[in-house]
Design an enzyme around this catalytic site. Structure first.
Site, short mmCIF file in Angstrom:
data_model
loop_
_atom_site.label_atom_id
_atom_site.label_comp_id
_atom_site.label_asym_id
_atom_site.label_seq_id
_atom_site.Cartn_x
_atom_site.Cartn_y
_atom_site.Cartn_z
N ASP A 47 9.42 2.93 1.90
CA ASP A 47 8.23 3.72 2.23
C ASP A 47 7.97 3.54 3.72
OD1 ASP A 47 5.75 4.75 2.74
OD2 ASP A 47 4.76 3.90 0.98
N LYS A 50 2.60 10.94 7.16
CA LYS A 50 1.77 10.70 8.35
C LYS A 50 2.28 11.44 9.60
CE LYS A 50 -0.97 6.91 6.83
NZ LYS A 50 -0.61 5.90 5.83
N PHE A 84 0.86 -1.18 0.00
CA PHE A 84 0.00 0.00 0.00
C PHE A 84 0.90 1.23 0.00
CE2 PHE A 84 -2.22 3.61 1.68
CZ PHE A 84 -3.42 3.57 1.00
C1 LIG Z 1 -0.78 6.01 4.37
C2 LIG Z 1 0.30 5.49 3.52
C3 LIG Z 1 0.57 6.08 2.26
C4 LIG Z 1 -0.27 7.18 1.68
O1 LIG Z 1 -0.31 8.33 2.47
P1 LIG Z 1 -1.46 9.44 2.19
O2 LIG Z 1 -1.05 10.58 3.07
O3 LIG Z 1 -2.76 8.81 2.62
O4 LIG Z 1 -1.44 9.75 0.75
C5 LIG Z 1 1.65 5.59 1.54
N1 LIG Z 1 2.40 4.59 2.02
C6 LIG Z 1 2.16 4.00 3.20
C7 LIG Z 1 3.05 2.90 3.67
C8 LIG Z 1 1.09 4.41 3.98
O5 LIG Z 1 0.82 3.81 5.14
#
Ligand SMILES: *Cc1c(COP(=O)(O)O)cnc(C)c1O
Length: 399
Positions: free
Chosen positions: A226, A255, A141
């Protein structure tokens, strides 16, 4: 219940149904506790998917935000602002890197990392024009843009959104041999979550991240971690990669970087890698705005001493013990790292257990199908953590 029912009805009438929220309408919060429009209090065991690592309404972060709100909020990058350089320098230092490219949301930062890797591949690695490939992991994700969902294997995320961006190859998460086989001379990057959050806190086998690192080095490929959800203290370390003793070429952060106050994301890397950008080749109106940079700097300073990470690690030991004691017949597996847990259910859907938890005063969210993800704020008290997991145990005992 009228206030709750009315507000939900109004939301359903006026808001696109791209989410299916639990039936609670929150109106205020402090620390690990949120209050709804009826005055009922709930222990927040989700923390805005880790965007609220420092809890709700942290006094110091709020006061930084308030002061900056009164001074300067947005300049665009057409001009310099006096909060950008400090943020970038201090975040780069925290990550042991040289440079930062600030954006707003996580998905934008992932997009930025993809652009970075492609440009680096053509300019530095020498991949022939138009051929760059990026290897990703199954179950990933990375956000919701068309390019990013294009390499997701979740049918809900992809249905009716194509055609998608080419140039991505997916291999099973945790399988270093499959990854090695997928890398070609045209591969510019391996993009993965060191621990997969949305998939249900999936921890790869020991040694996997070190193998990915070694492979990327040997094949001259960028390792992009990520750490939008796994980073900034959640796992008991600054980065989940730290737990594996691995340093990627590129961190993608978001985040918690915005302190739960503003959207703030970033790509953090070496001068060589981020050096591929020239003026005009990438940007964002809000990226690097002084309000976000002021809050982000306070977040970085909070993490600099390591106390937050240490607390998450210590409470994480307790948390793992509590999860291990959940009723064995109701769960098929539990996983946790720091204050981040995934619980696979044997009998019930995650949704039904989260609805039960809500009635017991705990906010949590199902991941996929029969998995619940718990991610309490790192400031949660030991007593509250015990109480929250006890509510889950009680809920699993009745159902
Ligand atoms: C939440 C998340 C995203 C996307 O972040 P948004 O601020 O919602 O666009 C990307 N990668 C990971 C691992 C995430 O948990």
């Amino acid at each position: 219940m009228d206030a709750t029912r009315n507000e939900i009805a109004r939301a359903e009438a006026s808001t696109a149904r791209n989410y299916h929220p639990l039936p609670v309408v929150l109106t205020s919060a402090e620390g690990a506790w949120a209050t709804d429009v009826e005055g009922t209090r709930y222990l927040d065991m989700l923390s805005g998917y880790s965007a609220l690592n420092f809890g709700h309404g942290d006094k110091e972060l709020l006061s930084v935000a308030h002061r900056q709100l009164d001074r300067l909020t947005l300049t665009s990058r057409a001009f310099h602002n006096d909060r950008l350089a400090t943020f970038c320098a201090e975040l780069a230092e925290l990550a042991g890197m040289d440079k930062v490219l600030p954006m707003n949301t996580g998905a934008e930062a992932v997009e930025t990392a993809i652009k970075t890797a492609r440009k680096w591949g053509y300019r530095v690695k020498g991949v022939p024009a138009g051929r760059a490939e990026i290897v990703v992991a199954g179950g990933n994700f990375h956000g919701r843009t068309v390019t990013v969902v294009g390499f997701s294997d979740d049918p809900e995320a992809t249905a009716d959104y194509g055609p998608f961006t080419p140039g991505f190859v997916s291999v099973p998460f945790g399988d270093a041999a499959a990854l090695a086989a997928a890398v070609t001379d045209d591969t510019v990057a391996v993009l993965l979550e060191p621990i997969q959050g949305e998939s249900g806190v999936i921890i790869p086998p020991p040694g996997y991240l070190a193998e990915v690192r070694a492979l990327c080095t040997v094949r001259n490929v960028l390792m992009i971690a990520d750490e939008i959800q796994s980073g900034l203290g959640r796992t008991g370390a600054t980065f989940a990669c730290d737990l594996a003793g691995v340093v990627p070429d590129v961190y993608v952060l978001g985040k918690a970087l915005g302190g739960g106050i503003v959207p703030l994301s970033a790509v953090v890397s070496s001068a060589e890698v981020l050096g591929v950008f020239e003026p005009g080749t990438h940007g964002s109106t809000f990226g690097g705005n002084p309000l976000a940079c002021a809050v982000g700097t306070a977040v970085v300073r909070r993490l600099r001493t390591g106390a937050v990470q240490q607390r998450a690690a210590e409470l994480g030991t307790l948390f793992a013990g509590l999860l291990a004691d959940l009723p064995g017949d109701a769960v098929t597996a539990t996983r946790s790292v720091g204050l981040w847990g995934g619980i696979d259910l044997s009998r019930r859907t995650g949704r039904s257990v989260c609805e039960g938890l809500l009635r017991r005063g705990v906010l949590a969210k199902d991941a996929h199908g029969a998995t619940i993800r718990l991610a309490p704020p790192l400031v949660i008290s030991e007593e509250d953590l015990r109480w929250g997991v006890e509510q889950l145990a009680d809920e699993l005992r009745v159902g």
